[in-house]
Design a protein around this motif. Structure first.
Motif, mmCIF file in Angstrom:
data_model
loop_
_atom_site.group_PDB
_atom_site.id
_atom_site.type_symbol
_atom_site.label_atom_id
_atom_site.label_comp_id
_atom_site.label_asym_id
_atom_site.label_seq_id
_atom_site.Cartn_x
_atom_site.Cartn_y
_atom_site.Cartn_z
ATOM 1 N N PRO A 22 0.796 -1.236 0.000
ATOM 2 C CA PRO A 22 0.000 0.000 0.000
ATOM 3 C C PRO A 22 0.827 1.284 0.000
ATOM 4 C CG PRO A 22 0.078 -0.899 2.205
ATOM 5 C CD PRO A 22 0.828 -1.867 1.327
ATOM 6 N N ILE A 23 2.042 1.252 -0.519
ATOM 7 C CA ILE A 23 2.849 2.468 -0.669
ATOM 8 C C ILE A 23 3.292 2.561 -2.123
ATOM 9 C CG2 ILE A 23 5.036 3.596 -0.095
ATOM 10 C CD1 ILE A 23 4.747 2.641 2.735
ATOM 11 N N ARG A 24 2.866 3.616 -2.800
ATOM 12 C CA ARG A 24 3.213 3.826 -4.203
ATOM 13 C C ARG A 24 3.815 5.212 -4.442
ATOM 14 N NH1 ARG A 24 3.297 -0.586 -4.573
ATOM 15 N NH2 ARG A 24 2.131 -2.127 -5.780
ATOM 16 N N ARG A 25 3.249 6.211 -3.755
ATOM 17 C CA ARG A 25 3.613 7.607 -4.032
ATOM 18 C C ARG A 25 4.432 8.165 -2.867
ATOM 19 N NH1 ARG A 25 -2.511 8.978 -4.180
ATOM 20 N NH2 ARG A 25 -2.174 7.727 -2.300
ATOM 21 N N ILE A 26 5.614 8.671 -3.194
ATOM 22 C CA ILE A 26 6.551 9.113 -2.153
ATOM 23 C C ILE A 26 6.956 10.564 -2.397
ATOM 24 C CG2 ILE A 26 8.801 8.717 -1.084
ATOM 25 C CD1 ILE A 26 8.571 5.784 -1.857
ATOM 26 N N LEU A 27 6.947 11.350 -1.319
ATOM 27 C CA LEU A 27 7.418 12.735 -1.356
ATOM 28 C C LEU A 27 8.761 12.805 -0.629
ATOM 29 C CD1 LEU A 27 6.980 15.777 -1.924
ATOM 30 C CD2 LEU A 27 5.750 15.902 0.265
ATOM 31 N N VAL A 28 9.799 13.274 -1.331
ATOM 32 C CA VAL A 28 11.137 13.402 -0.752
ATOM 33 C C VAL A 28 11.389 14.875 -0.434
ATOM 34 C CG1 VAL A 28 13.609 13.060 -1.114
ATOM 35 C CG2 VAL A 28 11.968 11.401 -2.043
ATOM 36 N N VAL A 29 11.778 15.153 0.822
ATOM 37 C CA VAL A 29 11.990 16.532 1.277
ATOM 38 C C VAL A 29 13.407 16.653 1.827
ATOM 39 C CG1 VAL A 29 11.072 18.411 2.683
ATOM 40 C CG2 VAL A 29 9.553 16.527 1.977
ATOM 41 N N ASP A 30 14.238 17.461 1.159
ATOM 42 C CA ASP A 30 15.623 17.650 1.616
ATOM 43 C C ASP A 30 16.184 18.906 0.972
ATOM 44 O OD1 ASP A 30 18.426 17.397 2.238
ATOM 45 O OD2 ASP A 30 18.056 15.262 2.588
ATOM 46 N N ASP A 31 16.907 19.714 1.758
ATOM 47 C CA ASP A 31 17.476 20.938 1.204
ATOM 48 C C ASP A 31 18.772 20.685 0.433
ATOM 49 O OD1 ASP A 31 18.639 20.231 3.638
ATOM 50 O OD2 ASP A 31 19.313 22.276 4.036
ATOM 51 N N GLU A 32 19.311 19.466 0.505
ATOM 52 C CA GLU A 32 20.494 19.108 -0.284
ATOM 53 C C GLU A 32 20.037 18.599 -1.646
ATOM 54 O OE1 GLU A 32 23.537 16.716 1.554
ATOM 55 O OE2 GLU A 32 22.818 17.274 3.548
ATOM 56 N N HIS A 33 20.258 19.406 -2.671
ATOM 57 C CA HIS A 33 19.730 19.106 -4.000
ATOM 58 C C HIS A 33 20.211 17.761 -4.532
ATOM 59 C CE1 HIS A 33 19.784 19.237 -8.453
ATOM 60 N NE2 HIS A 33 18.578 19.774 -8.278
ATOM 61 N N SER A 34 21.508 17.514 -4.477
ATOM 62 C CA SER A 34 22.058 16.296 -5.070
ATOM 63 C C SER A 34 21.514 15.046 -4.381
ATOM 64 C CB SER A 34 23.585 16.311 -5.005
ATOM 65 O OG SER A 34 24.021 16.419 -3.658
ATOM 66 N N LEU A 35 21.427 15.089 -3.057
ATOM 67 C CA LEU A 35 20.928 13.927 -2.323
ATOM 68 C C LEU A 35 19.445 13.716 -2.605
ATOM 69 C CD1 LEU A 35 21.820 12.904 1.262
ATOM 70 C CD2 LEU A 35 19.426 12.967 0.577
ATOM 71 N N ARG A 36 18.705 14.809 -2.657
ATOM 72 C CA ARG A 36 17.260 14.729 -2.901
ATOM 73 C C ARG A 36 16.970 14.112 -4.270
ATOM 74 N NH1 ARG A 36 16.387 19.865 -2.750
ATOM 75 N NH2 ARG A 36 15.976 20.276 -4.955
ATOM 76 N N VAL A 37 17.693 14.571 -5.277
ATOM 77 C CA VAL A 37 17.491 14.065 -6.635
ATOM 78 C C VAL A 37 17.933 12.609 -6.731
ATOM 79 C CG1 VAL A 37 18.213 14.303 -9.039
ATOM 80 C CG2 VAL A 37 17.661 16.338 -7.686
#
Length: 239
Positions: free
Chosen positions: A13-28
């Motif tokens: 039951p997990i399909r959609r994930i929101l990633v939150v991080d101020d470090e651009h490279s790690l977030r991407v």
């Protein structure tokens, strides 16, 4: 290159994930790795933008939020608490790369589903997501089982009430019919007794005795029916 397992194809039951991080490279990097594993990902650089995406949703667009704990402005714990207030069903993983003012207990007490440190291993991250998803599936299955159980109990109670009403109607019918039968039957018995006190020949006496025996037998059956209806209605108790 590390092989990324495609776990999103499983019935979880997990399909959609929101990633939150101020470090651009790690977030991407994390978003791309999760997308390669089959998830639908969106990434934002701070908690304020994440909150704007989540706060007004009647039906959430995300099943899981993965957020850094330390960011400019609102931090990950504040975001976690806000998200849980509007939609407790959204799971949350907190990330941190260094010691923070929050302990592991603080993070879990705030409602996080898990906690991981940077630098992270993508396979380890996927394993965490898989565990959370399976726990969520078990919870969903349990809630469905409880729902079905409640429905079954409601149906059983309804049927029991209907049976109770039907029993009352049957008891009333038996009592009414028995009373209607006994009234004329008592008259027949009475007149039979009176006739037997008159001058009769042997054959007439035999006929009346047979009639009286039949009346007495029928009256006994009617009285038994009346007693049974009283027992069912609680107006008579058996020793």
């Amino acid at each position: 290159m590390t092989k990324i397992p495609d776990i999103a194809t499983e019935a979880l039951p997990i399909r959609r994930i929101l990633v939150v991080d101020d470090e651009h490279s790690l977030r991407v990097l994390l978003s791309k790795a999760l997308s390669r594993a089959g998830f639908v990902c969106r990434e934002v650089p701070d908690a304020e933008q994440a909150w704007e995406l989540v706060k007004d949703m009647d039906e959430p667009d995300f099943d899981l939020v993965i957020s850094d704990i330390s960011m400019p402005g609102m931090d990950g714990i504040e975001l976690l608490k806000k998200v849980k207030e509007v939609n407790p069903a959204i799971d949350f993983i907190i990330m941190t790369g260094f010691a923070s003012e929050y302990s592991y207990v603080d993070i879990m007490d705030a409602g996080a589903s898990d906690y991981m440190t940077k630098p992270f291993n993508i396979n380890s991250t996927l394993a965490r997501i898989k565990r959370i998803a399976r726990e969520k599936r078990h919870l969903i299955d349990l809630e469905e089982t409880n729902r079905q159980l409640r429905q079954a109990m409601e149906r059983a109670n309804r049927l029991a009430e209907e049976a109770k009403e039907a029993s009352k109607a049957k008891t009333f019918f038996l009592a009414a019919m028995s009373h209607e039968i006994r009234t004329p039957l008592n008259g027949i018995v009475g007149y039979t007794d009176m006739l037997m006190d008159t001058e009769l020949d042997k054959e007439q006496t035999s006929f009346l005795e047979s009639a009286k025996f039949s009346c007495d037998t029928l009256l006994s059956v009617v009285n038994d029916i009346l007693d049974f209806s009283k027992v069912e209605s609680g107006k008579m108790f058996l020793d």
